[in-house]
Design an enzyme around this catalytic site. Structure first.
Site, PDB file in Angstrom:
ATOM      1  N   GLU A  22       0.861  -1.176   0.000  1.00 15.01           N
ATOM      2  CA  GLU A  22       0.000   0.000   0.000  1.00 15.01           C
ATOM      3  C   GLU A  22       0.898   1.226   0.000  1.00 15.01           C
ATOM      4  O   GLU A  22       1.670   1.442   0.929  1.00 15.01           O
ATOM      5  CB  GLU A  22      -0.910   0.012   1.228  1.00 15.01           C
TER       6      GLU A  22
ATOM      7  N   ASP B 153      -5.971   8.405  10.126  1.00 17.46           N
ATOM      8  CA  ASP B 153      -4.615   8.006  10.475  1.00 17.46           C
ATOM      9  C   ASP B 153      -4.189   8.535  11.835  1.00 17.46           C
ATOM     10  O   ASP B 153      -4.557   9.630  12.249  1.00 17.46           O
ATOM     11  CB  ASP B 153      -3.636   8.498   9.404  1.00 17.46           C
TER      12      ASP B 153
END
Length: 259
Positions: free
Chosen positions: A47, A58
């Site tokens: 990724e 995040d």
């Protein structure tokens, strides 16, 4: 066949490992070397994070990496050029992970066309509404044979999960918790029950579990309940500590995953 589908079709009983890193961090020009090193060390998927100034899902580790990458000068256009430069050397699936705003700014059609031309197999867009995916993104992604990977969490209803399963291809990204990304020492009983509940649904798509995997205990829990595991924050930390030396970072990661 799309490379993502091919990996799942040929893995047998082998558990898969996907790693995330943020393009442009710790250095602007390290993207290609990091990817090629991961491939040589047996990683199944990569990724590649597109840095964004407001990464809602995040934790602090990946937020910091994105900030550094942006300071270093990483852009969507530059990332796609870097990926295209190594296209002929990379056989494993590359999945772009980024937020919707930079992709819309680039243009969905152009983004998908350039991503496919750069050898990308799929993308993860955490803040993409599912209706927009179905109506605007999926038709374009399908045109370029790109898989759009959708996320589910412990709060996602069974009805919603089955709807996602019916309208996506590649794999389903099972987020281990509804919290932000970040390493955890173990998965509690509630998370383990969530893993078992989804497993019992016998979904059409394979599943990969991510968020919080950083040691042998969390890795085993993920691999026991899905096709494999996704590691992000732990590898980003190690890559930064190794000053971009992906081989050293992987040595340290594999050591951590054995304990």
């Amino acid at each position: 066949m799309n490379k993502i589908n091919q990996v799942f079709a040929t893995r047998g009983d082998r558990k898969l490992l996907s790693l995330y890193f943020c393009a442009g961090c710790p250095t602007l020009d390290s993207t290609g070397d990091v990817i090629k090193t991961m491939q040589s060390r047996g990683i199944d998927f990569i990724e590649v994070g597109i840095p964004f100034s407001d990464p809602l899902a995040d934790g602090p580790v990946i937020q910091s990496a994105a900030t550094q990458a942006l300071k270093n000068g990483m852009t969507v256009s530059l990332l796609l050029k870097q990926l295209k430069a190594i296209k002929d050397e990379v056989q494993i699936p590359l999945i772009l992970m980024g937020y919707l705003n930079p992709i819309l700014h680039y243009g969905i059609e152009q983004f998908c066309a350039d991503a496919a031309d750069a050898g990308v197999s799929g993308m993860i867009i955490p803040d993409l509404p599912f209706d927009d995916y179905l109506n605007q993104v999926k038709p374009v992604a399908d045109k370029y044979d790109l898989r759009v990977i959708m996320l589910i969490t412990p709060e996602t209803s069974e009805e919603r999960i089955r709807f996602i399963d019916d309208h996506t291809d590649g794999f389903i990204y099972m987020v281990s918790s509804a919290a932000i990304t970040g390493a955890q020492k173990s998965f509690d009983d509630a998370k383990q029950a969530y893993f078992r509940r989804i497993d019992a649904m016998h979904l059409r798509n394979p599943r990969m579990i991510g968020f919080g995997i950083s040691n042998a205990q969390t890795l085993k829990a993920a691999q026991d309940n899905a096709a494999g595991a996704i590691i992000g924050s732990k590898f980003v930390i190690l890559l930064n500590e190794a000053e971009g030396d992906a081989n050293l970072a992987l040595d340290r990661l594999f050591d951590a995953l054995s304990k």
